[in-house]
Design an enzyme around this catalytic site. Structure first.
Site, mmCIF file in Angstrom:
data_model
loop_
_atom_site.group_PDB
_atom_site.id
_atom_site.type_symbol
_atom_site.label_atom_id
_atom_site.label_comp_id
_atom_site.label_asym_id
_atom_site.label_seq_id
_atom_site.Cartn_x
_atom_site.Cartn_y
_atom_site.Cartn_z
ATOM 1 N N SER A 158 0.840 -1.231 0.067
ATOM 2 C CA SER A 158 0.166 0.053 -0.073
ATOM 3 C C SER A 158 1.069 1.379 -0.063
ATOM 4 O O SER A 158 1.562 1.476 -0.968
ATOM 5 C CB SER A 158 -0.832 0.031 1.247
ATOM 6 O OG SER A 158 -1.773 0.845 0.950
ATOM 7 N N ASP A 262 -10.428 -2.543 -4.769
ATOM 8 C CA ASP A 262 -9.748 -1.301 -4.262
ATOM 9 C C ASP A 262 -9.441 -0.267 -5.096
ATOM 10 O O ASP A 262 -9.302 -0.441 -6.369
ATOM 11 C CB ASP A 262 -8.351 -2.128 -4.092
ATOM 12 C CG ASP A 262 -7.220 -0.962 -3.459
ATOM 13 O OD1 ASP A 262 -7.587 0.004 -3.009
ATOM 14 O OD2 ASP A 262 -6.138 -1.645 -3.546
ATOM 15 N N HIS A 292 -8.610 -3.651 -0.425
ATOM 16 C CA HIS A 292 -7.448 -3.067 -0.187
ATOM 17 C C HIS A 292 -6.947 -3.585 1.364
ATOM 18 O O HIS A 292 -7.488 -3.819 2.424
ATOM 19 C CB HIS A 292 -7.622 -1.642 -0.154
ATOM 20 C CG HIS A 292 -6.080 -0.896 0.105
ATOM 21 N ND1 HIS A 292 -5.499 -0.809 -0.856
ATOM 22 C CD2 HIS A 292 -5.550 -0.523 1.227
ATOM 23 C CE1 HIS A 292 -4.358 0.021 -0.336
ATOM 24 N NE2 HIS A 292 -4.403 0.056 0.800
#
Length: 334
Positions: A158, A262, A292
């Site tokens: 991320s 996501d 996500h």
């Protein structure tokens, strides 16, 4: 998205996010989950992995790290550098324990997880500067950990995927300027944030996505790249958006993992495509029903185990290609 993941993500979306967040709020939400609880909620670390905490003598900030090492390992091992997620505001070393422990065990490597400073106290580019300083120090002092600097793979999740992509670009530039400088043999980017403008089709369409709604994305952006200040960085600046870099050539082989539910999905896929156009070997894997951050919740998201398999296979493949005498092979799944 399965029922357990839906329950977890719906609870997370109800958490308040004060703007600007006071120090008391940040201390509370950044606190590590106690390890016994983390084992139940997030997944356990093998007893065969020794975990120690250290502080690197980097300047101007001494960066804390957590080191995972197979207890029975002998000889120089491969090195994996991990950069955790959390929107540049949250995240801590404990949240990455399961992933780092699994990588250390299955790859047979020393894994070092980097605890870079966070916004809003430390907005861009400070998290990148910490990630860059720590990675550079680890490459130059890999033998301190019983690791081989010539067999190093970077892993980023991320926000950590954003920082990992930027660090990989910087290491490429350094090697061009200083032939012989240590570098990477591979990169693993898990649903990376590669373009902070958040103008992709998925970011525009998934305004109410689980885990990462548009409201949350905007909040993270205001903390990490605040505007209107003397040293503000625009979201489309290559210093914070690796997709906007002019040159993606000469980078190590990449695994890019994307999640279908996501908002960052298209940015991850676009970065993989940019690497491919630049001639970089890339494997792109999309999990259509995953949310996500799914790799960090293996107890809730079945796709986490599959993504881990991909990360292990890619890391080992890069490490095998980097040496005539490989010392690491993936363990069977289980």
């Amino acid at each position: 998205m399965n029922r357990r993941t839906r329950l977890l993500t719906s609870a997370g979306r109800r958490l308040p996010r004060p703007d600007p967040p006071p120090a008391s709020y940040l201390r509370r939400v950044r606190r590590e989950i106690p390890r016994p609880v983390a084992r139940v909620v997030l997944g356990s670390v093998s007893r065969g992995i020794a975990i120690t905490d250290h502080v690197l003598p980097t300047t101007p900030y001494a960066v804390p790290v957590r080191v995972y090492r197979p207890r029975r390992a002998v000889g120089p091992l491969p090195l994996l550098v991990n950069l955790h997620g959390g929107g540049f505001v949250f995240g801590n070393l404990g949240g990455a324990d399961w992933l780092c422990g699994q990588l250390a065990d299955r790859v047979g490597a020393v894994v070092v997880s980097v605890d870079y400073r966070l916004a809003p106290e430390h907005p861009a580019p400070t998290p990148y500067e910490d990630a860059w300083a720590a990675t550079r120090w680890l490459l130059e002092h890999a033998t301190t950990w019983g690791a081989d600097p010539g067999r190093t793979v970077l892993v980023g999740e991320s926000a950590g995927g954003n920082l990992g992509a930027l660090v990989t670009l910087a290491l490429r530039d350094r090697q061009r300027a200083e032939p012989g400088a240590p570098g990477l043999v591979g990169q693993v980017l898990l649903y990376p944030s590669t373009d902070l403008t958040m103008t992709s089709a998925s970011a525009t369409a998934m305004v109410d996505a689980p885990v990462l709604s548009k409201r949350a994305i905007d909040w993270y952006g205001r903390q990490y790249v605040p505007q209107g200040l003397p040293h503000s960085i625009l979201p489309d600046d290559p210093r914070v958006s690796p997709l906007r870099a002019v040159d993606h050539t000469d980078l190590p082989p990449a695994l890019v993992v994307a999640a279908g539910l996501d908002p960052l999905r298209d940015d991850a896929l676009a970065y993989a495509a940019a690497l491919q156009r630049a001639g970089v070997p890339v494997r792109t894997v999309l999990y259509p029903d995953a949310v996500h951050g799914f790799v960090s919740i293996p107890r809730f998201e079945p796709a986490a185990a599959q993504a881990l398999d991909e990360a292990v296979t890619h890391a080992v493949s890069c490490l095998l290609a980097a040496t005539v005498h490989p010392t690491a092979e993936p363990h069977p799944k289980g």
